[in-house]
Design a protein around this motif. Structure first.
Motif, mmCIF file in Angstrom:
data_model
loop_
_atom_site.group_PDB
_atom_site.id
_atom_site.type_symbol
_atom_site.label_atom_id
_atom_site.label_comp_id
_atom_site.label_asym_id
_atom_site.label_seq_id
_atom_site.Cartn_x
_atom_site.Cartn_y
_atom_site.Cartn_z
ATOM 1 N N PHE A 78 13.626 -10.557 -12.540
ATOM 2 C CA PHE A 78 14.475 -9.848 -13.516
ATOM 3 C C PHE A 78 15.339 -10.888 -14.217
ATOM 4 O O PHE A 78 16.212 -11.510 -13.620
ATOM 5 C CB PHE A 78 15.362 -8.836 -12.782
ATOM 6 C CG PHE A 78 16.243 -8.030 -13.704
ATOM 7 C CD1 PHE A 78 15.692 -7.313 -14.769
ATOM 8 C CD2 PHE A 78 17.614 -7.997 -13.514
ATOM 9 C CE1 PHE A 78 16.512 -6.580 -15.606
ATOM 10 C CE2 PHE A 78 18.429 -7.253 -14.354
ATOM 11 C CZ PHE A 78 17.872 -6.538 -15.403
ATOM 12 N N ASP A 79 15.057 -11.118 -15.518
ATOM 13 C CA ASP A 79 15.732 -12.176 -16.266
ATOM 14 C C ASP A 79 16.269 -11.614 -17.580
ATOM 15 O O ASP A 79 15.703 -11.827 -18.642
ATOM 16 C CB ASP A 79 14.739 -13.308 -16.522
ATOM 17 C CG ASP A 79 15.433 -14.493 -17.190
ATOM 18 O OD1 ASP A 79 16.683 -14.585 -17.092
ATOM 19 O OD2 ASP A 79 14.734 -15.299 -17.822
ATOM 20 N N PRO A 80 17.348 -10.885 -17.535
ATOM 21 C CA PRO A 80 17.896 -10.292 -18.768
ATOM 22 C C PRO A 80 18.878 -11.245 -19.449
ATOM 23 O O PRO A 80 19.347 -12.202 -18.825
ATOM 24 C CB PRO A 80 18.623 -9.060 -18.229
ATOM 25 C CG PRO A 80 19.127 -9.503 -16.893
ATOM 26 C CD PRO A 80 18.113 -10.450 -16.342
ATOM 27 N N PRO A 81 19.244 -10.915 -20.668
ATOM 28 C CA PRO A 81 20.318 -11.692 -21.325
ATOM 29 C C PRO A 81 21.657 -11.426 -20.615
ATOM 30 O O PRO A 81 21.785 -10.494 -19.811
ATOM 31 C CB PRO A 81 20.311 -11.171 -22.755
ATOM 32 C CG PRO A 81 19.612 -9.869 -22.706
ATOM 33 C CD PRO A 81 18.657 -9.937 -21.568
ATOM 34 N N ALA A 82 22.620 -12.227 -20.953
ATOM 35 C CA ALA A 82 23.892 -12.188 -20.231
ATOM 36 C C ALA A 82 24.558 -10.804 -20.302
ATOM 37 O O ALA A 82 25.125 -10.301 -19.315
ATOM 38 C CB ALA A 82 24.839 -13.254 -20.782
ATOM 39 N N LEU A 87 25.719 -5.915 -16.551
ATOM 40 C CA LEU A 87 25.720 -4.505 -16.128
ATOM 41 C C LEU A 87 25.242 -4.345 -14.685
ATOM 42 O O LEU A 87 25.636 -3.391 -14.005
ATOM 43 C CB LEU A 87 24.816 -3.679 -17.055
ATOM 44 C CG LEU A 87 25.243 -3.571 -18.520
ATOM 45 C CD1 LEU A 87 24.182 -2.796 -19.306
ATOM 46 C CD2 LEU A 87 26.592 -2.876 -18.635
ATOM 47 N N TYR A 88 24.370 -5.268 -14.259
ATOM 48 C CA TYR A 88 23.768 -5.120 -12.929
ATOM 49 C C TYR A 88 24.265 -6.176 -11.948
ATOM 50 O O TYR A 88 23.756 -6.281 -10.837
ATOM 51 C CB TYR A 88 22.241 -5.225 -13.048
ATOM 52 C CG TYR A 88 21.673 -4.126 -13.922
ATOM 53 C CD1 TYR A 88 21.434 -2.861 -13.391
ATOM 54 C CD2 TYR A 88 21.378 -4.357 -15.248
ATOM 55 C CE1 TYR A 88 20.916 -1.860 -14.196
ATOM 56 C CE2 TYR A 88 20.867 -3.350 -16.057
ATOM 57 C CZ TYR A 88 20.646 -2.087 -15.519
ATOM 58 O OH TYR A 88 20.153 -1.117 -16.307
ATOM 59 N N ALA A 89 25.225 -7.013 -12.390
ATOM 60 C CA ALA A 89 25.711 -8.093 -11.522
ATOM 61 C C ALA A 89 26.831 -7.623 -10.591
ATOM 62 O O ALA A 89 27.137 -8.297 -9.608
ATOM 63 C CB ALA A 89 26.204 -9.266 -12.379
ATOM 64 N N ASN A 94 28.353 0.774 -12.526
ATOM 65 C CA ASN A 94 27.859 2.159 -12.690
ATOM 66 C C ASN A 94 26.341 2.231 -12.829
ATOM 67 O O ASN A 94 25.796 3.321 -12.889
ATOM 68 C CB ASN A 94 28.510 2.807 -13.910
ATOM 69 C CG ASN A 94 29.957 3.168 -13.640
ATOM 70 O OD1 ASN A 94 30.282 3.727 -12.604
ATOM 71 N ND2 ASN A 94 30.839 2.798 -14.557
ATOM 72 N N GLU A 95 25.657 1.074 -12.982
ATOM 73 C CA GLU A 95 24.203 1.104 -13.147
ATOM 74 C C GLU A 95 23.566 0.251 -12.059
ATOM 75 O O GLU A 95 24.087 -0.813 -11.700
ATOM 76 C CB GLU A 95 23.801 0.594 -14.535
ATOM 77 C CG GLU A 95 24.308 1.524 -15.646
ATOM 78 C CD GLU A 95 23.799 1.095 -17.014
ATOM 79 O OE1 GLU A 95 23.199 0.012 -17.094
ATOM 80 O OE2 GLU A 95 24.009 1.851 -17.979
ATOM 81 N N ALA A 96 22.459 0.744 -11.550
ATOM 82 C CA ALA A 96 21.748 0.017 -10.496
ATOM 83 C C ALA A 96 20.260 0.301 -10.636
ATOM 84 O O ALA A 96 19.847 1.276 -11.263
ATOM 85 C CB ALA A 96 22.256 0.458 -9.122
ATOM 86 N N PHE A 97 19.440 -0.604 -10.068
ATOM 87 C CA PHE A 97 18.001 -0.338 -10.053
ATOM 88 C C PHE A 97 17.409 -0.962 -8.807
ATOM 89 O O PHE A 97 18.001 -1.862 -8.169
ATOM 90 C CB PHE A 97 17.309 -0.871 -11.320
ATOM 91 C CG PHE A 97 17.134 -2.356 -11.339
ATOM 92 C CD1 PHE A 97 15.987 -2.973 -10.794
ATOM 93 C CD2 PHE A 97 18.116 -3.195 -11.885
ATOM 94 C CE1 PHE A 97 15.831 -4.348 -10.825
ATOM 95 C CE2 PHE A 97 17.965 -4.573 -11.912
ATOM 96 C CZ PHE A 97 16.817 -5.153 -11.391
ATOM 97 N N ALA A 98 16.227 -0.478 -8.463
ATOM 98 C CA ALA A 98 15.469 -1.042 -7.347
ATOM 99 C C ALA A 98 14.002 -1.033 -7.752
ATOM 100 O O ALA A 98 13.503 -0.035 -8.280
ATOM 101 C CB ALA A 98 15.677 -0.229 -6.071
ATOM 102 N N GLY A 109 16.217 -5.788 -6.641
ATOM 103 C CA GLY A 109 17.216 -4.790 -7.024
ATOM 104 C C GLY A 109 18.401 -5.425 -7.704
ATOM 105 O O GLY A 109 18.523 -6.661 -7.779
ATOM 106 N N SER A 110 19.247 -4.589 -8.223
ATOM 107 C CA SER A 110 20.484 -5.083 -8.847
ATOM 108 C C SER A 110 21.433 -5.566 -7.752
ATOM 109 O O SER A 110 21.144 -5.466 -6.549
ATOM 110 C CB SER A 110 21.119 -3.970 -9.685
ATOM 111 O OG SER A 110 21.353 -2.834 -8.865
ATOM 112 N N ALA A 111 22.572 -6.103 -8.133
ATOM 113 C CA ALA A 111 23.509 -6.710 -7.180
ATOM 114 C C ALA A 111 23.911 -5.689 -6.114
ATOM 115 O O ALA A 111 24.288 -4.551 -6.431
ATOM 116 C CB ALA A 111 24.746 -7.203 -7.913
#
Length: 489
Positions: A78-82, A87-89, A94-98, A109-111
């Motif tokens: 997972f390599d998104p822009p800053a 949002l996931y760091a 409020n946002e998460a993913f797995a 997953g997110s942080a």
């Protein structure tokens, strides 16, 4: 006989009034419509909220998918822009993913996320073809309440393709997510709108009830007018009264039918009244002629034995004439009479009769005028019948007492007229029948025809007076007449 009021009370006891029926049905209909509107509003807003949640989760899933790749070692990266990475760091964000493999094993997953957000996985055949969704995003799975880094989240899962590898992507949003705030705004709107709808319907119900009451007002006044129709006002017709020109169109035929029935009844009663009066009048002359002939032809001792029979026939003819007269008696608001003057005249007239039979008369309360709304001549007839009835039932040496009670000053009660005798009194079980026509307790006794008290009752009714019978304080019977309070002005 039951009057219109008793009949009206009886009808009310057996069922609801028309206004109550219409009002209850209108209120029930309004409540049903209100409930249907609120239900439809809630369902519609729940659908809108579900669509918003779905769109938000799909947008989040696409955002994550755009930055997922399969690295050189075969592991997802997972390599998104800053801006998106921020949002996931934060594990408390409020946002998460797995990201899971097809068997549900955790890959990425997110942080703070160290496992699936939920054990609920999308169905195996729910993946959308790539041409249907440029990101290979599958259909929405079942929404779930899961957990990300120890925080509760609301989310769903998708079966996706990342560089040709089938995987499962779970996305979730915390309770402070802007879309969740939108849900709160929707709920608040729902509550506010519900109160507005309830208030509006309450006003609608109030206006409906007022409209029903106002619409039925002419019928209530018409009913009151009909209840006042009696022998003294038999010429009154509902259609020609004050409400006749303001009746609902649906009621006009009924009023016309009632007026027609009253016309026919009046005609029949008038014919009967005329027949009784004519018959009584025509009987008087033959009775007098026959009596004179018998007294002239029979010996005095034989003539004396039949004289009481002629007296009874003459009295019956006179009372039939009086009854026919009082049946049409009407008292107008302008009629005024002095009960004291009437009582003095009647007792002076009957004093010789009382002396002849060994009784005495007493009058109390006639020192001052006792005004009533009424006509002197019928009232004199009323009192004469009562005193004659009292004399007939008083023993020799007894006293018939007439007492006048003026109306209290400023009170709601009218004057009273009392007639007491020293007779045996009237048993309570007979008091309700003594005013019936031709009713006598003992037909073997007395020369009365049973019409004197019926005439009294009719005259009292015409004057709006109530008449009752009770025990006199000194024994015997007491007739009490209560007149309406005098009209001021």
């Amino acid at each position: 006989m039951a009057g219109p009021e008793a009949y009206d009370r009886g009808r009310h006891d057996r069922g609801w009034s028309l206004s109550r029926r219409v009002a209850v049905r209108a209120v029930l209909a309004a409540l049903l419509v209100l409930a249907a509107m609120l239900t439809a509003l809630v369902l519609e807003l729940q659908d809108v909220r579900g669509d918003l949640d779905d769109q938000s989760l799909q947008t989040q899933a696409r955002q994550v998918l755009r930055h997922l790749t399969i690295g050189a070692g075969g592991d997802p990266v997972f390599d998104p822009p800053a801006a998106i990475a921020a949002l996931y760091a934060d594990p408390a964000g409020n946002e998460a993913f797995a990201l899971l493999d097809e068997a549900g094993g955790f890959l990425l997953g997110s942080a703070g996320v160290r496992g699936p957000l939920s054990e609920l996985l999308p169905a195996a055949g729910s993946r959308t073809a790539a041409d249907a969704d440029p990101h290979g995003l599958g259909d929405l799975g079942h929404p779930f309440r899961g957990e990300a880094a120890g925080r509760p989240v609301t989310g769903t899962g998708f079966r996706v393709q990342v560089d040709g590898r089938p995987l499962i992507l779970q996305v979730g949003q915390g309770d402070d997510h802007p879309d969740v705030l939108a849900d709160s705004l929707i709920e608040e709107f729902l509550e506010t709108a519900a109160w507005w709808v309830i208030g509006s319907f309450t006003m609608l119900i109030g206006v409906t009830l007022w409209t029903i009451r106002a619409g039925l007002a002419p019928l209530r006044r018409l009913s009151a007018s009909a209840a006042r129709i009696g022998p003294a006002t038999s010429g009154v017709r509902l259609g020609r009264g004050p409400e006749g020109g303001n009746l609902p169109r649906e009621v006009v035929p009924l009023v016309a039918a009632i007026d027609g029935a009253l016309d026919r009844l009046d005609g029949a009663l008038e014919n009967q009244r005329v027949f009784v009066a004519d018959a009584a009048h025509e009987l008087r002359t033959p009775i007098a002629a026959l009596r004179a002939r018998i007294e002239a032809t029979l010996p005095p001792d034989q003539a004396a034995r039949v004289t009481p029979d002629f007296d009874r026939l003459s009295r019956l003819a006179d009372q039939l004439l009086r009854l026919a007269e009082v049946d049409t008696l009407a008292v107008t608001p302008a009629d005024r009479a002095d009960l004291a003057a009437v009582a003095r005249d009647v007792l002076a007239e009957l004093a010789p009769l009382a002396v002849q039979h060994g009784r005495s008369l007493a009058l109390d309360g006639a020192e001052r005028p006792v005004p009533v709304q009424g006509r002197a001549e019928p009232l004199a007839r009323l009192l004469r019948n009562l005193v004659e009835n009292a004399l007939a039932h008083s023993p020799e040496g007894g006293t018939v007492a007439v007492r006048l009670v003026p109306a209290p000053a400023g009170g709601a009660e009218g004057p009273e007229l009392l007639v007491d005798d020293n007779g045996p009194g009237i048993p309570p079980d007979r008091r309700a029948r003594i005013f019936e026509r031709f009713w006598r307790a003992d037909r073997r006794r007395g020369d009365g025809a049973g019409l004197g008290l019926a005439i009294v009752q009719r005259i009292a009714d015409a004057h709006g007076a109530g008449i009752t019978v009770e025990d006199a304080p000194e024994g015997g019977a007491r007739f009490r007449l209560r007149f309406p309070p005098p009209v001021r002005g």
